[in-house]
Design an enzyme around this catalytic site. Structure first.
Site, PDB file in Angstrom:
ATOM      1  N   GLU A 285       0.824  -1.214   0.000  1.00 58.97           N
ATOM      2  CA  GLU A 285       0.000   0.000   0.000  1.00 58.97           C
ATOM      3  C   GLU A 285       0.856   1.262   0.000  1.00 58.97           C
ATOM      4  O   GLU A 285       0.667   2.175   0.795  1.00 58.97           O
ATOM      5  CB  GLU A 285      -0.961  -0.019   1.195  1.00 58.97           C
ATOM      6  N   ASP A 364      -8.376  -8.911   4.155  1.00 58.46           N
ATOM      7  CA  ASP A 364      -8.126  -7.817   5.087  1.00 58.46           C
ATOM      8  C   ASP A 364      -9.211  -7.704   6.148  1.00 58.46           C
ATOM      9  O   ASP A 364     -10.086  -6.844   6.051  1.00 58.46           O
ATOM     10  CB  ASP A 364      -8.037  -6.502   4.287  1.00 58.46           C
ATOM     11  N   GLU A 392     -12.376  -2.106  12.136  1.00 57.74           N
ATOM     12  CA  GLU A 392     -12.406  -1.389  10.854  1.00 57.74           C
ATOM     13  C   GLU A 392     -13.579  -1.818   9.970  1.00 57.74           C
ATOM     14  O   GLU A 392     -14.330  -0.970   9.477  1.00 57.74           O
ATOM     15  CB  GLU A 392     -11.077  -1.614  10.124  1.00 57.74           C
TER      16      GLU A 392
HETATM   17  C1  GCV Z   1      -2.366   0.513   8.487  1.00 66.75           C
HETATM   18  C2  GCV Z   1      -5.914  -2.011   5.551  1.00 66.75           C
HETATM   19  C3  GCV Z   1      -6.314  -0.751   6.254  1.00 66.75           C
HETATM   20  C4  GCV Z   1      -5.152   0.214   6.350  1.00 66.75           C
HETATM   21  C5  GCV Z   1      -3.984  -0.500   7.055  1.00 66.75           C
HETATM   22  C6  GCV Z   1      -3.646  -1.749   6.268  1.00 66.75           C
HETATM   23  C7  GCV Z   1      -2.551  -2.573   6.922  1.00 66.75           C
HETATM   24  O1  GCV Z   1      -5.676  -1.766   4.213  1.00 66.75           O
HETATM   25  O2  GCV Z   1      -7.399  -0.169   5.605  1.00 66.75           O
HETATM   26  O3  GCV Z   1      -5.559   1.335   7.069  1.00 66.75           O
HETATM   27  O4  GCV Z   1      -2.867   0.334   7.191  1.00 66.75           O
HETATM   28  O5  GCV Z   1      -4.787  -2.562   6.164  1.00 66.75           O
HETATM   29  O6  GCV Z   1      -2.888  -3.531   7.589  1.00 66.75           O
HETATM   30  O7  GCV Z   1      -1.396  -2.255   6.754  1.00 66.75           O
END
Ligand code: GCV
Length: 681
Positions: A285, A364, A392
């Site tokens: 990411e 995720d 989340e």
């Molecule tokens: C900390 C998901 C979340 C992100 C997070 C990522 C991760 O994509 O939406 O906010 O980043 O996981 O676990 O690194």
């Protein structure tokens, strides 16, 4: 901001017999001191007993005020054979001389004390058995590492935080406060022994956490945590050699880069000797990583591992590595495959002080995912399970969703890593505890759900996930219900009526949330970016690899051999079970298969009817939870009652929004009406 002591508020309990008046510390140390403090406090609050504290047995004879008969001894037996074997292990038993709480180390004593306090808080019948000598308690932690990962940023915000701002950082400063101590105490009481304080997305000021600007406060935090047997960890920016060191590369095989890290770690550990190590999100990411230089993740992790090894440091390396710029038209690239495809070829290539941290599912943290296949594959690599207490995708601590039942299922998943005959104990719990492959560097981590809100977790009932994670990581044999019972009794006092109402609310909440959001393993369907609330196509035509592939005939993603081939990443017989629509567990059906709306499920219902029913029933159950909870009006403190009631009311309303959006979408796309004729728009 004020804060509560959550489950350590030592509320009144029914009368409990506590036949002691003295604590004798058989050995010293800061953690032991904290253990004694805690016992004194709990005895005073829960049993109205003032414990007299003495330093050693010799002192006992000298003090007339301490009769010395009814003594609790805290200690670590000197002889190896008499000592609980593992770090964090403890034993509680009555002997002639008094009650002995003995640990394998100081943390073990602390955990033993908290175990005894928990028995008092829950007015457990085991107390009487302990006092009479009929029962001895011996426990050893299931997992060596029991870690919380905070996603706190240095400006005080928290990525995916739903309980206020950070209590570790504000305005690019580290906060060292009484609250940190209160947090450490809560965490230690459930067996947590490691905490990462900053977000895995390390940017801006956070990159500089490993510079002298932050050393004094880091050391102060490390000491506060250390007094509760907790190691401080930091998240690291893989690009630090360029951003801090002025180099023109971060290539892990470049000598200048290696030298940068060695020097850096020398500085960091000289200033913060108690630091446990680092957590790294690389090539994920938008975060930098070894791929940029044509290197693999073992190259990256091992370079850092070598730099921290002289100080006993660990590198926890995340496997959340996937292509986040996918074309939604491409049906072959499958995000679910990525973890296994990237890391399986590297099995056995990581240094001993590297641990791969693997999210529970391949995508995720959705409300339901099958277990990540990497756990089934890796055999010669240290592994850690990562779950997300921060809700989340599970209601963001506005909806009630007690996650321990989900984590229990993950831990209990049989990988068949020991062979298709199933004879070997090879569940995820067997693997991450280190039992299956004889590993010591392994365990469980949770993305933390705490913040600066008074009640720590925004939703008061979400504290059960914080509590429960620690308890489960310490003892994976505990059931979700046992943990919920403990948490309710410790938090709200041992009241039968509160238990009667709250217990089923907690234990049923995960399935209720799933039923009105995304049943059958489909996942996602949330608003992009903030991930709250229904949006069926929110991610459908986007680059993130998170699709449901619904059309007028059916829905779900074909991950079989004919589709993306993901099912083959599992060992047999799991691979065949998932491959075949008839044997695939129905709660995961749409994750593995593209299924026609008129396909009949085992219940006899068609898929589309199941979707409708699940959403209608889920929303009804969310409303029923609110109604059930109203019965507690007189039994909870008014502020607490109101706070929880407001969230349950929101959940009930919001579940109807979920129901109507999802049902309407599928009615419009399929043209098939609800057999029961309910309103769909
Ligand atoms: C900390 C998901 C979340 C992100 C997070 C990522 C991760 O994509 O939406 O906010 O980043 O996981 O676990 O690194």
């Amino acid at each position: 901001m004020e804060y509560t002591n959550a489950w350590l508020n030592y509320k009144t309990v029914d009368h409990i017999r506590f036949p002691f008046d003295t604590i004798c510390m058989e050995s010293g140390g800061t953690v032991m001191e904290r253990a004694a403090d805690e016992l004194v406090l709990a005895a005073e609050k829960l049993a109205k007993t003032a414990l007299c504290r003495i330093a050693d047995i010799a002192e006992m004879g000298r003090r007339s005020s301490c009769p010395g008969k009814n003594t609790i001894f805290l200690g670590i037996p000197k002889k190896r054979g008499e000592r609980p074997a593992d770090a964090g292990a403890f034993r509680i038993r009555m002997e002639e001389s008094g009650l002995h709480i003995q640990g394998g180390d100081e943390s073990g004593v602390l955990y033993g004390v908290f175990e005894l306090i928990r028995l008092m808080q829950t007015a457990s019948p085991n107390l009487a058995k302990l006092w009479s000598g009929k029962l001895a308690i011996e426990k050893s932690p299931s997992n060596p590492l029991r870690m919380l990962n905070h996603w706190d940023n240095l400006d005080g915000s928290i990525e995916r935080g739903y309980a206020g701002s950070s209590f570790f950082f504000a305005d690019d400063r580290i906060i060292v406060s009484e609250r940190t101590r209160a947090y450490a105490r809560l965490a230690a009481s459930v067996g947590i022994n490691a905490v990462v304080i900053n977000n895995v997305n390390v940017k801006n000021a956070a990159t500089r956490l490993i510079t002298e600007q932050y050393f004094p406060e880091l050391d102060a935090l490390a000491r506060i945590f250390g007094a509760y047997g907790i190691r401080l960890y930091l998240s690291l920016n893989f690009a630090a050699p360029m951003e801090l060191g002025g180099l023109d590369t971060c290539d892990p095989l470049d000598r200048k880069v290696q030298a940068f890290w060695k020097k850096k770690m020398h500085e960091v550990y000289a200033a913060v000797p108690e630091l446990g190590g680092f957590l790294v999100k690389a090539d994920s990411e938008g975060r930098p990583g070894p791929f940029t230089y044509g290197r693999n993740h073992a190259d990256g992790a091992n370079m850092l591992a070598e730099a921290v090894a002289p100080y006993g440091g660990r590198i926890i390396w995340r496997c959340f590595v996937y292509n986040c710029s996918q074309d939604w038209r491409d049906r072959k690239t499958d995000r679910a495959r990525a973890g296994y495809d990237n890391f399986m070829p590297l099995d056995g290539k990581f240094a001993d002080n590297v641990i791969l941290q693997i999210k529970n599912g391949p995508m995720d943290f959705q409300v339901r995912e099958q277990v990540a296949p990497l756990f089934s594959g890796l055999r010669a690599t240290n592994q850690m399970l990562e779950v997300q207490a921060a809700q989340e995708y599970t209601g963001q601590q506005r909806h009630l969703c007690y996650l321990i039942p989900m984590w229990k299922e993950v831990l209990g998943f049989k990988t068949y890593a020991g062979g298709a005959d199933g004879a070997t104990a090879d569940t995820v719990a067997d693997i991450v505890s280190g039992r299956l492959y004889g590993q010591k560097n392994c365990g469980m981590a949770a993305v933390a759900n705490t913040g600066a809100d008074e009640n720590w977790t925004g939703h008061d009932l979400a504290a059960a996930n914080f509590y429960g994670f620690g308890r489960l990581a310490f003892d994976t044999e505990l059931s979700a219900e046992e943990i919920a019972r403990e948490w309710i009794a410790c938090t709200y006092g041992n009241n039968a009526e509160i238990m009667r109402i709250l217990l089923p609310m907690l234990t049923e909440s995960w399935q209720i949330y799933e039923s009105y959001t995304s049943p059958l393993g489909i996942g996602w369907m949330v608003n992009p970016s903030h991930h709250y609330g229904p949006n069926v196509d929110g991610y459908e035509y986007d680059r993130w690899g998170t699709y449901h592939r619904s059309d007028c005939l059916g829905m779900g993603v074909d991950r079989t051999k004919k589709g993306t081939g993901y099912t083959a990443q599992y060992n047999e017989p799991n691979a065949s079970m998932y491959e075949n629509m008839e044997t695939c567990p129905e709660e995961l059906l749409l994750f593995f298969h593209h299924v026609p709306y008129r396909y009949r499920l085992k219940s006899g219902k068609t898929l589309i009817q199941h979707i409708y029913d699940s959403h209608f029933e889920g929303a009804m159950k969310a409303q029923a939870m609110l109604e059930r909870f109203e019965e507690l009006k007189e039994l909870l403190e008014p502020e607490v009652f109101e706070r929880i009631r407001a969230r349950l009311k929101h959940q009930s309303d919001h579940s109807k929004e979920w129901r109507d959006r999802v049902n309407t979408y599928y009615y419009r796309i399929s043209g098939i009406p609800d057999e029961k004729g309910r309103t769909i728009y």
